[in-house]
Design a protein around this motif. Structure first.
Motif, PDB file in Angstrom:
ATOM      1  N   ARG A 182      12.632   9.545  -5.719  1.00  0.00           N
ATOM      2  CA  ARG A 182      11.036   9.874  -5.921  1.00  0.00           C
ATOM      3  C   ARG A 182       9.523  10.059  -5.212  1.00  0.00           C
ATOM      4  N   SER A 183       9.275  10.544  -5.365  1.00  0.00           N
ATOM      5  CA  SER A 183       7.778  10.379  -4.454  1.00  0.00           C
ATOM      6  C   SER A 183       6.590   8.921  -5.075  1.00  0.00           C
ATOM      7  N   SER A 184       6.567   8.407  -4.108  1.00  0.00           N
ATOM      8  CA  SER A 184       4.998   7.549  -4.691  1.00  0.00           C
ATOM      9  C   SER A 184       4.378   7.298  -3.375  1.00  0.00           C
ATOM     10  N   PHE A 185       2.726   7.825  -3.594  1.00  0.00           N
ATOM     11  CA  PHE A 185       1.974   7.732  -2.730  1.00  0.00           C
ATOM     12  C   PHE A 185       1.160   6.831  -2.742  1.00  0.00           C
ATOM     13  N   TYR A 186       0.569   5.931  -1.646  1.00  0.00           N
ATOM     14  CA  TYR A 186      -0.285   4.714  -1.282  1.00  0.00           C
ATOM     15  C   TYR A 186      -1.168   4.678  -0.677  1.00  0.00           C
ATOM     16  N   CYS A 187      -2.160   4.418  -0.309  1.00  0.00           N
ATOM     17  CA  CYS A 187      -2.774   3.736   0.650  1.00  0.00           C
ATOM     18  C   CYS A 187      -2.622   2.968   1.392  1.00  0.00           C
ATOM     19  N   PRO A 188      -2.524   2.749   2.357  1.00  0.00           N
ATOM     20  CA  PRO A 188      -1.432   1.947   3.384  1.00  0.00           C
ATOM     21  C   PRO A 188      -2.984   0.950   3.701  1.00  0.00           C
ATOM     22  N   ARG A 189      -4.224   1.285   3.593  1.00  0.00           N
ATOM     23  CA  ARG A 189      -5.178  -0.376   4.510  1.00  0.00           C
ATOM     24  C   ARG A 189      -5.034  -0.776   2.437  1.00  0.00           C
ATOM     25  N   CYS A 190      -5.579  -0.181   1.323  1.00  0.00           N
ATOM     26  CA  CYS A 190      -5.739  -1.112   0.106  1.00  0.00           C
ATOM     27  C   CYS A 190      -4.680  -1.396   0.136  1.00  0.00           C
ATOM     28  N   GLN A 191      -3.752  -0.742  -0.350  1.00  0.00           N
ATOM     29  CA  GLN A 191      -2.831  -0.974  -1.465  1.00  0.00           C
ATOM     30  C   GLN A 191      -1.711  -2.660  -0.508  1.00  0.00           C
ATOM     31  N   ARG A 192      -1.967  -4.148  -0.704  1.00  0.00           N
ATOM     32  CA  ARG A 192      -1.200  -4.346   0.389  1.00  0.00           C
ATOM     33  C   ARG A 192       0.110  -4.778  -0.604  1.00  0.00           C
ATOM     34  N   ARG A 193       0.919  -5.784   0.270  1.00  0.00           N
ATOM     35  CA  ARG A 193       2.574  -5.956  -0.088  1.00  0.00           C
ATOM     36  C   ARG A 193       2.292  -7.360  -1.005  1.00  0.00           C
TER      37      ARG A 193
END
Length: 271
Positions: free
Chosen positions: A260-271
DNA sequence: ACTGGCACCTGGGCGC
DNA sequence: TGCGCCCAGGTGCCAG
């Protein structure tokens, strides 16, 4: 079609037409839903009076005396309120005909939805093992912390697991993690209390907001009366790959998790 | 006990 | 226009 806020809106929409009405009969034109409609479903419901309509996870539970009708709309299901004699269109599989002359009609092209009858709906196999409601008292950061220790599953997949928390769908899982600034691939067990508190709060906020506005994220959503949904919820991340993050402007990215597709902001969302 | 992948089914959109 | 392919909001079930 429906995510939890849409199911909640549908429950509220059909409740006035159903409550206090007698079920005259149930017409099954196509029993081959995700699970076959049981032969004894129509006779068990006929003649019963609807007491209430409620939602559990993405299930609608129509309480009709000693029996309840459990309905799930799957991916493409809709409930329509129609005149009982309105001709059935393609994919109009089942009508619950009311004494008022109206009928609640299930239209579901993909047939991933299902209908069940149960005297004790909470004990039905599809409902018995559901986790807490995301908008209920039992769901919070402490709860997420307790159920995620030692687990390597991603936080996104944990949120989609109905045994952990009931009724969070793919859109809202992405949106909630965006709100919480947590990367969807983060192993659930690596998240601490503070971030899980943010995740829980974001889940509640995004679902509650969608319900409160009576709106929907879903383009082809229709109310039970057939009106288009308000489509009033602006999605921050879902479906916006390549477009700017509303918080920081970085390009939103898409990835695949569990098919399934996930969408995220690579700058705001941290691991 | 967990985890990831598959299955069910139709329709819409896209590239060729 | 037509064909083939990919994708879709859900979720139970299976093998590993």
């Amino acid at each position: 079609m429906p995510e939890l806020p849409e199911v909640e809106t549908i429950a509220r929409g059909v409740r006035p037409a159903l409550r206090g009405r007698r079920i005259a009969r149930v017409v099954v034109r196509e029993p081959r839903l995700r699970w076959p409609v049981a032969d004894d479903l129509p006779p068990r419901l006929a003649g019963r009076t609807v007491r209430d309509v409620r939602r559990r996870a993405k299930y609608l539970v129509i309480d009709a005396g000693p029996e309840s009708l459990i309905a799930h709309l799957g991916m493409s299901g809709r409930l329509l309120l129609v005149e009982a004699d309105a001709p059935a269109a393609r994919h109009d599989h089942v009508d619950v005909v009311l004494s008022s002359g109206l009928a609640v009609r299930l239209r579901d092209p993909r047939r991933f939805g299902s209908l069940h009858v149960a005297a004790a709906p909470g004990d039905h196999p599809l409902l018995a093992k559901l986790g807490p409601e995301p908008l209920g008292d039992r769901f919070d950061g402490r709860y997420l912390f307790s159920v995620s220790r030692g687990r390597t599953v991603s936080i996104k997949d944990l949120l989609l697991n109905s045994r952990i928390v009931a009724g969070i769908g793919n859109i809202y899982a992405s949106e909630a993690l965006f709100g919480a600034r947590v990367h969807p691939r983060t192993a659930a067990g690596r998240l601490g209390r503070v971030r899980l508190e943010r995740v829980a709060a974001a889940v509640r906020a995004v679902l509650q907001r969608a319900i409160d506005t009576g709106g929907t994220t879903l383009r082809d959503y229709r109310t039970p009366g057939g009106d288009p949904g308000l489509f009033s919820i602006e999605l921050a991340a879902y479906g916006r790959a390549g477009r700017p993050c509303p918080r920081c402007g970085a390009a939103i990215r898409a990835l695949r998790q569990g098919g399934r597709s996930s969408f995220y902001c690579p700058r705001c969302q941290r691991r």
